[in-house]
Design a protein around this motif. Structure first.
Motif, PDB file in Angstrom:
ATOM      1  N   THR A 159       0.687  -1.164   0.009  1.00  0.00           N
ATOM      2  CA  THR A 159      -0.056   0.015  -0.030  1.00  0.00           C
ATOM      3  C   THR A 159       0.973   1.176  -0.040  1.00  0.00           C
ATOM      4  O   THR A 159       1.713   1.415   0.777  1.00  0.00           O
ATOM      5  CB  THR A 159      -0.870  -0.104   1.233  1.00  0.00           C
ATOM      6  OG1 THR A 159      -0.196  -0.333   2.519  1.00  0.00           O
ATOM      7  CG2 THR A 159      -1.890  -1.118   1.178  1.00  0.00           C
ATOM      8  N   THR A 201      -8.886  -8.940  -0.015  1.00  0.00           N
ATOM      9  CA  THR A 201      -8.587  -7.656   0.678  1.00  0.00           C
ATOM     10  C   THR A 201      -8.062  -7.909   2.085  1.00  0.00           C
ATOM     11  O   THR A 201      -7.869  -9.171   2.642  1.00  0.00           O
ATOM     12  CB  THR A 201     -10.145  -6.897   0.923  1.00  0.00           C
ATOM     13  OG1 THR A 201      -9.626  -5.855   1.578  1.00  0.00           O
ATOM     14  CG2 THR A 201     -10.782  -7.827   2.266  1.00  0.00           C
ATOM     15  N   PHE A 202      -7.242  -6.928   2.563  1.00  0.00           N
ATOM     16  CA  PHE A 202      -6.468  -7.085   3.694  1.00  0.00           C
ATOM     17  C   PHE A 202      -6.529  -5.781   4.576  1.00  0.00           C
ATOM     18  O   PHE A 202      -6.878  -4.656   4.072  1.00  0.00           O
ATOM     19  CB  PHE A 202      -4.993  -7.443   3.502  1.00  0.00           C
ATOM     20  CG  PHE A 202      -4.137  -6.550   2.828  1.00  0.00           C
ATOM     21  CD1 PHE A 202      -3.189  -5.589   3.549  1.00  0.00           C
ATOM     22  CD2 PHE A 202      -4.107  -6.531   1.523  1.00  0.00           C
ATOM     23  CE1 PHE A 202      -2.527  -4.626   2.671  1.00  0.00           C
ATOM     24  CE2 PHE A 202      -3.432  -5.560   0.763  1.00  0.00           C
ATOM     25  CZ  PHE A 202      -2.311  -4.697   1.370  1.00  0.00           C
ATOM     26  N   ASP A 203      -6.289  -5.875   5.949  1.00  0.00           N
ATOM     27  CA  ASP A 203      -6.342  -4.600   6.766  1.00  0.00           C
ATOM     28  C   ASP A 203      -4.967  -4.168   7.082  1.00  0.00           C
ATOM     29  O   ASP A 203      -4.399  -4.919   7.870  1.00  0.00           O
ATOM     30  CB  ASP A 203      -6.995  -4.991   8.003  1.00  0.00           C
ATOM     31  CG  ASP A 203      -7.094  -3.806   8.882  1.00  0.00           C
ATOM     32  OD1 ASP A 203      -6.559  -2.885   8.779  1.00  0.00           O
ATOM     33  OD2 ASP A 203      -7.944  -3.993  10.030  1.00  0.00           O
ATOM     34  N   SER A 251      -5.139  -1.686  -0.393  1.00  0.00           N
ATOM     35  CA  SER A 251      -5.390  -2.872   0.397  1.00  0.00           C
ATOM     36  C   SER A 251      -6.616  -3.640  -0.213  1.00  0.00           C
ATOM     37  O   SER A 251      -7.126  -4.403   0.628  1.00  0.00           O
ATOM     38  CB  SER A 251      -5.501  -2.444   1.927  1.00  0.00           C
ATOM     39  OG  SER A 251      -6.579  -1.432   2.289  1.00  0.00           O
ATOM     40  N   HIS A 252      -7.197  -3.046  -1.238  1.00  0.00           N
ATOM     41  CA  HIS A 252      -8.439  -3.451  -1.663  1.00  0.00           C
ATOM     42  C   HIS A 252      -8.256  -5.079  -2.322  1.00  0.00           C
ATOM     43  O   HIS A 252      -7.052  -5.295  -2.719  1.00  0.00           O
ATOM     44  CB  HIS A 252      -9.017  -2.698  -2.597  1.00  0.00           C
ATOM     45  CG  HIS A 252      -9.513  -1.303  -2.173  1.00  0.00           C
ATOM     46  ND1 HIS A 252     -10.279  -1.107  -1.125  1.00  0.00           N
ATOM     47  CD2 HIS A 252      -9.053  -0.279  -2.526  1.00  0.00           C
ATOM     48  CE1 HIS A 252     -10.337   0.054  -0.816  1.00  0.00           C
ATOM     49  NE2 HIS A 252      -9.557   0.886  -1.832  1.00  0.00           N
ATOM     50  N   ALA A 291      -0.383  -8.978   7.820  1.00  0.00           N
ATOM     51  CA  ALA A 291      -1.845  -8.253   7.752  1.00  0.00           C
ATOM     52  C   ALA A 291      -2.838  -9.416   7.795  1.00  0.00           C
ATOM     53  O   ALA A 291      -2.606 -10.298   7.189  1.00  0.00           O
ATOM     54  CB  ALA A 291      -2.126  -7.270   6.691  1.00  0.00           C
ATOM     55  N   GLU A 292      -3.871  -9.096   8.306  1.00  0.00           N
ATOM     56  CA  GLU A 292      -5.430 -10.066   8.472  1.00  0.00           C
ATOM     57  C   GLU A 292      -5.764  -9.835   6.827  1.00  0.00           C
ATOM     58  O   GLU A 292      -5.948  -8.751   6.237  1.00  0.00           O
ATOM     59  CB  GLU A 292      -6.295  -9.536   9.363  1.00  0.00           C
ATOM     60  CG  GLU A 292      -5.798  -9.597  10.779  1.00  0.00           C
ATOM     61  CD  GLU A 292      -7.013  -9.170  11.887  1.00  0.00           C
ATOM     62  OE1 GLU A 292      -8.092  -8.922  11.345  1.00  0.00           O
ATOM     63  OE2 GLU A 292      -6.614  -9.166  12.834  1.00  0.00           O
ATOM     64  N   GLY A 293      -5.944 -10.958   6.416  1.00  0.00           N
ATOM     65  CA  GLY A 293      -6.395 -11.075   4.924  1.00  0.00           C
ATOM     66  C   GLY A 293      -5.255 -10.978   4.049  1.00  0.00           C
ATOM     67  O   GLY A 293      -4.146 -11.481   4.469  1.00  0.00           O
ATOM     68  N   MET A 330      -3.879  -1.910   8.649  1.00  0.00           N
ATOM     69  CA  MET A 330      -3.816  -1.667  10.432  1.00  0.00           C
ATOM     70  C   MET A 330      -3.355  -2.742  11.138  1.00  0.00           C
ATOM     71  O   MET A 330      -3.120  -2.545  12.283  1.00  0.00           O
ATOM     72  CB  MET A 330      -4.867  -0.926  10.870  1.00  0.00           C
ATOM     73  CG  MET A 330      -5.488   0.399  10.166  1.00  0.00           C
ATOM     74  SD  MET A 330      -4.334   1.545   9.754  1.00  0.00           S
ATOM     75  CE  MET A 330      -4.163   2.014  11.658  1.00  0.00           C
ATOM     76  N   THR A 331      -3.382  -3.997  10.551  1.00  0.00           N
ATOM     77  CA  THR A 331      -3.211  -5.235  11.413  1.00  0.00           C
ATOM     78  C   THR A 331      -1.596  -5.620  11.162  1.00  0.00           C
ATOM     79  O   THR A 331      -1.373  -6.679  11.656  1.00  0.00           O
ATOM     80  CB  THR A 331      -4.165  -6.395  11.312  1.00  0.00           C
ATOM     81  OG1 THR A 331      -4.125  -6.670   9.792  1.00  0.00           O
ATOM     82  CG2 THR A 331      -5.398  -5.902  11.668  1.00  0.00           C
TER      83      THR A 331
END
Length: 211
Positions: A18, A180-182, A29-30, A57-59, A184-185
């Motif tokens: 990202t 997708t992923f987050d 992150s989409h 990251a998660e995802g 922030m994680t």
């Protein structure tokens, strides 16, 4: 050791992570729908190498599908749809502040024996269709049939790459994407490059002669 790296408008190598003000969906992150890279090039890159550096990251699971198999499924189910996909050139375009790279090519290409040997598929790099209105509706139906196969779980494999792992695949055959992923994680970073088919295949032949 394998072949010359292919330089593109993204450089000799590239980072998938990202970034602010991205010029490509890959740098967000989409979710990234299944696609081939750079179908807007006169000759899209051959083999793609993707090295997972971080994936905390998660995802962010990687998704792959065999476009040759999908094209053959379309051929078996709807021969006319397959004919349209292999005979009608459509516009592909990448456009940002530095580049405007365009080409018209069929989505699926077959050789002299009617075997699929190239697929150009990226909904985000397809420009507005400029095909004759007499075939527009039929072409959209054919395109939707191909797209439906890319969303059938039976045609897809999904897994999460681990740091240190690398995937290598034929960019003109294998569709790839991600969930997708987050951000922030955790940090997700892949590094990649391309090697054209000719050099790659040459190296395999030479190695085979040594065995």
């Amino acid at each position: 050791r394998i072949g010359f790296l292919r330089r593109t408008n993204f450089g000799l190598t590239f980072r998938v992570e990202t970034i602010p003000d991205p010029n490509n969906l890959a740098y967000t992150s989409h979710a990234l729908p299944l696609h081939t890279d750079l179908p807007n090039q006169e000759m899209p890159p051959g083999y793609q190498f993707l090295h997972c550096v971080r994936n905390g990251a998660e995802g962010g699971e990687s998704v792959f599908a065999d476009a040759y198999m999908i094209a053959e499924k379309v051929r078996r189910k709807d021969a006319e749809a397959f004919r349209l996909l292999t005979s009608i050139p459509i516009p592909y375009r990448f456009h940002d502040r530095q580049y405007d790279i365009r080409v018209h090519r069929p989505m699926v290409s077959v050789d002299e024996r009617d075997r699929v040997f190239d697929v150009r598929y990226s909904a985000h790099l397809m420009d507005s269709f400029d095909i004759p209105d007499t075939v527009m509706a039929d072409y959209y139906a054919a395109y939707r049939r191909f797209m439906a196969e890319t969303r059938d779980p039976a045609n897809i494999i999904t897994f999460k790459m681990k740091p240190g792992e690398m995937v290598v695949f034929d960019n003109r055959r294998i569709l790839h994407g991600r969930t997708t992923f987050d951000p922030m994680t955790g940090h997700r970073l892949l590094k990649g490059f391309y090697v054209d088919r000719g050099e790659f295949d040459s190296r395999i032949r030479l190695l085979a002669e040594q065995t």
